[in-house]
Design a protein around this motif. Sequence first.
Motif, PDB file in Angstrom:
ATOM      1  N   LYS A 117       6.019  33.920  -9.267  1.00  0.00           N
ATOM      2  CA  LYS A 117       6.838  33.735  -8.064  1.00  0.00           C
ATOM      3  C   LYS A 117       6.499  34.718  -6.951  1.00  0.00           C
ATOM      4  O   LYS A 117       6.625  34.390  -5.780  1.00  0.00           O
ATOM      5  CB  LYS A 117       8.327  33.738  -8.397  1.00  0.00           C
ATOM      6  CG  LYS A 117       8.905  35.050  -8.831  1.00  0.00           C
ATOM      7  CD  LYS A 117      10.371  34.886  -9.191  1.00  0.00           C
ATOM      8  CE  LYS A 117      11.028  36.203  -9.412  1.00  0.00           C
ATOM      9  NZ  LYS A 117      11.405  36.880  -8.181  1.00  0.00           N
ATOM     10  N   ILE A 126      13.702  34.401  -5.289  1.00  0.00           N
ATOM     11  CA  ILE A 126      14.573  33.933  -6.375  1.00  0.00           C
ATOM     12  C   ILE A 126      14.537  34.936  -7.524  1.00  0.00           C
ATOM     13  O   ILE A 126      13.470  35.353  -7.968  1.00  0.00           O
ATOM     14  CB  ILE A 126      14.157  32.515  -6.832  1.00  0.00           C
ATOM     15  CG1 ILE A 126      14.378  31.539  -5.669  1.00  0.00           C
ATOM     16  CG2 ILE A 126      14.936  32.085  -8.064  1.00  0.00           C
ATOM     17  CD1 ILE A 126      13.898  30.138  -5.916  1.00  0.00           C
ATOM     18  N   GLU A 127      15.731  35.304  -7.997  1.00  0.00           N
ATOM     19  CA  GLU A 127      15.858  36.376  -8.989  1.00  0.00           C
ATOM     20  C   GLU A 127      15.700  35.916 -10.439  1.00  0.00           C
ATOM     21  O   GLU A 127      14.984  36.531 -11.212  1.00  0.00           O
ATOM     22  CB  GLU A 127      17.234  37.045  -8.841  1.00  0.00           C
ATOM     23  CG  GLU A 127      17.484  37.665  -7.483  1.00  0.00           C
ATOM     24  CD  GLU A 127      16.772  38.987  -7.278  1.00  0.00           C
ATOM     25  OE1 GLU A 127      16.607  39.722  -8.259  1.00  0.00           O
ATOM     26  OE2 GLU A 127      16.388  39.270  -6.128  1.00  0.00           O
ATOM     27  N   THR A 128      16.379  34.834 -10.825  1.00  0.00           N
ATOM     28  CA  THR A 128      16.432  34.466 -12.240  1.00  0.00           C
ATOM     29  C   THR A 128      15.795  33.095 -12.488  1.00  0.00           C
ATOM     30  O   THR A 128      15.632  32.287 -11.570  1.00  0.00           O
ATOM     31  CB  THR A 128      17.897  34.390 -12.736  1.00  0.00           C
ATOM     32  OG1 THR A 128      18.548  33.297 -12.081  1.00  0.00           O
ATOM     33  CG2 THR A 128      18.645  35.689 -12.463  1.00  0.00           C
ATOM     34  N   LYS A 129      15.496  32.863 -13.754  1.00  0.00           N
ATOM     35  CA  LYS A 129      14.920  31.574 -14.131  1.00  0.00           C
ATOM     36  C   LYS A 129      15.928  30.445 -13.891  1.00  0.00           C
ATOM     37  O   LYS A 129      15.549  29.342 -13.513  1.00  0.00           O
ATOM     38  CB  LYS A 129      14.482  31.593 -15.593  1.00  0.00           C
ATOM     39  CG  LYS A 129      13.718  30.357 -15.995  1.00  0.00           C
ATOM     40  CD  LYS A 129      13.142  30.483 -17.385  1.00  0.00           C
ATOM     41  CE  LYS A 129      12.492  29.190 -17.784  1.00  0.00           C
ATOM     42  NZ  LYS A 129      12.057  29.218 -19.174  1.00  0.00           N
ATOM     43  N   GLU A 130      17.203  30.727 -14.089  1.00  0.00           N
ATOM     44  CA  GLU A 130      18.243  29.713 -13.857  1.00  0.00           C
ATOM     45  C   GLU A 130      18.272  29.321 -12.385  1.00  0.00           C
ATOM     46  O   GLU A 130      18.355  28.135 -12.062  1.00  0.00           O
ATOM     47  CB  GLU A 130      19.622  30.229 -14.299  1.00  0.00           C
ATOM     48  CG  GLU A 130      19.774  30.398 -15.798  1.00  0.00           C
ATOM     49  CD  GLU A 130      19.042  31.624 -16.383  1.00  0.00           C
ATOM     50  OE1 GLU A 130      18.837  32.632 -15.657  1.00  0.00           O
ATOM     51  OE2 GLU A 130      18.643  31.549 -17.556  1.00  0.00           O
ATOM     52  N   GLU A 131      18.200  30.313 -11.492  1.00  0.00           N
ATOM     53  CA  GLU A 131      18.170  30.025 -10.052  1.00  0.00           C
ATOM     54  C   GLU A 131      16.905  29.244  -9.674  1.00  0.00           C
ATOM     55  O   GLU A 131      16.954  28.331  -8.851  1.00  0.00           O
ATOM     56  CB  GLU A 131      18.229  31.316  -9.235  1.00  0.00           C
ATOM     57  CG  GLU A 131      19.563  32.042  -9.306  1.00  0.00           C
ATOM     58  CD  GLU A 131      19.517  33.410  -8.642  1.00  0.00           C
ATOM     59  OE1 GLU A 131      20.559  33.797  -8.081  1.00  0.00           O
ATOM     60  OE2 GLU A 131      18.476  34.083  -8.680  1.00  0.00           O
ATOM     61  N   LEU A 132      15.799  29.619 -10.283  1.00  0.00           N
ATOM     62  CA  LEU A 132      14.535  28.929 -10.016  1.00  0.00           C
ATOM     63  C   LEU A 132      14.609  27.479 -10.479  1.00  0.00           C
ATOM     64  O   LEU A 132      14.176  26.569  -9.765  1.00  0.00           O
ATOM     65  CB  LEU A 132      13.369  29.658 -10.693  1.00  0.00           C
ATOM     66  CG  LEU A 132      11.986  29.039 -10.491  1.00  0.00           C
ATOM     67  CD1 LEU A 132      11.621  28.990  -9.001  1.00  0.00           C
ATOM     68  CD2 LEU A 132      10.932  29.820 -11.263  1.00  0.00           C
ATOM     69  N   THR A 133      15.174  27.270 -11.653  1.00  0.00           N
ATOM     70  CA  THR A 133      15.315  25.911 -12.190  1.00  0.00           C
ATOM     71  C   THR A 133      16.158  25.057 -11.238  1.00  0.00           C
ATOM     72  O   THR A 133      15.806  23.907 -10.950  1.00  0.00           O
ATOM     73  CB  THR A 133      15.948  25.955 -13.599  1.00  0.00           C
ATOM     74  OG1 THR A 133      15.098  26.737 -14.453  1.00  0.00           O
ATOM     75  CG2 THR A 133      16.116  24.569 -14.183  1.00  0.00           C
ATOM     76  N   GLU A 134      17.235  25.623 -10.744  1.00  0.00           N
ATOM     77  CA  GLU A 134      18.100  24.900  -9.800  1.00  0.00           C
ATOM     78  C   GLU A 134      17.355  24.601  -8.496  1.00  0.00           C
ATOM     79  O   GLU A 134      17.438  23.494  -7.952  1.00  0.00           O
ATOM     80  CB  GLU A 134      19.356  25.732  -9.508  1.00  0.00           C
ATOM     81  CG  GLU A 134      20.375  25.006  -8.673  1.00  0.00           C
ATOM     82  CD  GLU A 134      21.655  25.815  -8.470  1.00  0.00           C
ATOM     83  OE1 GLU A 134      22.223  25.730  -7.369  1.00  0.00           O
ATOM     84  OE2 GLU A 134      22.065  26.530  -9.407  1.00  0.00           O
ATOM     85  N   PHE A 135      16.601  25.567  -8.005  1.00  0.00           N
ATOM     86  CA  PHE A 135      15.829  25.406  -6.773  1.00  0.00           C
ATOM     87  C   PHE A 135      14.797  24.281  -6.933  1.00  0.00           C
ATOM     88  O   PHE A 135      14.681  23.403  -6.068  1.00  0.00           O
ATOM     89  CB  PHE A 135      15.131  26.731  -6.439  1.00  0.00           C
ATOM     90  CG  PHE A 135      14.299  26.696  -5.184  1.00  0.00           C
ATOM     91  CD1 PHE A 135      14.869  26.988  -3.956  1.00  0.00           C
ATOM     92  CD2 PHE A 135      12.951  26.381  -5.236  1.00  0.00           C
ATOM     93  CE1 PHE A 135      14.103  26.966  -2.796  1.00  0.00           C
ATOM     94  CE2 PHE A 135      12.178  26.350  -4.086  1.00  0.00           C
ATOM     95  CZ  PHE A 135      12.755  26.638  -2.856  1.00  0.00           C
ATOM     96  N   LYS A 138      16.453  20.811  -7.056  1.00  0.00           N
ATOM     97  CA  LYS A 138      16.868  20.347  -5.724  1.00  0.00           C
ATOM     98  C   LYS A 138      15.658  19.846  -4.947  1.00  0.00           C
ATOM     99  O   LYS A 138      15.688  18.774  -4.346  1.00  0.00           O
ATOM    100  CB  LYS A 138      17.556  21.485  -4.975  1.00  0.00           C
ATOM    101  CG  LYS A 138      18.001  21.124  -3.565  1.00  0.00           C
ATOM    102  CD  LYS A 138      18.636  22.341  -2.891  1.00  0.00           C
ATOM    103  CE  LYS A 138      18.970  22.071  -1.445  1.00  0.00           C
ATOM    104  NZ  LYS A 138      17.809  22.002  -0.561  1.00  0.00           N
TER     105      LYS A 138
END
Length: 172
Positions: A117, A126-135, A138
Amino acid sequence: MILVLIGYMGSGKSSIGRKLVKKLDYKLIDLDDYIEDKEKATVKEIFETKGEIYFRKKEEAYLLELLKLEEDVILSLGGGTPCFGNNMQHILEAKSAKSIYLKASIGKLADKLIEKKAKRPLIAHIETKEELTEFIGKHLFERTHYYSKAEHIVVTDDKTKKEVAKEIIELL
């Protein structure tokens, strides 16, 4: 023939393009690299100094230029290229072009991109894998409409680059 590789960042457009070049003896052109060479600035610098609208207009103009080539080329697009202007229509209407969507799942893309990243301005913040997955989810929701118009769809999950390249060659 011009093989146009379409897909989200991290889907393998560049690395699979390099595999195809070796197998098919085609020339590899990365659209972003081509734009940087023509504009004498990085994509990031173009965005910062001239803005996204300028970049997208140039991107379309250079895409049209490349789609007119009369040589065997693997053309690797930026993840957003098919989603702006009439770019996807240009690709589909180009007489010597074949479009291939390298389709990867959100999970596989997140696994791959979380490690890289820092080199990707769009996701560097983006900080976390969860945030990245959501990004990614979308973005794919917005982009899949365009990507899915490609003439061929090749799922890349759980396949080696060599297997994906072989599958693409078989489609030709």
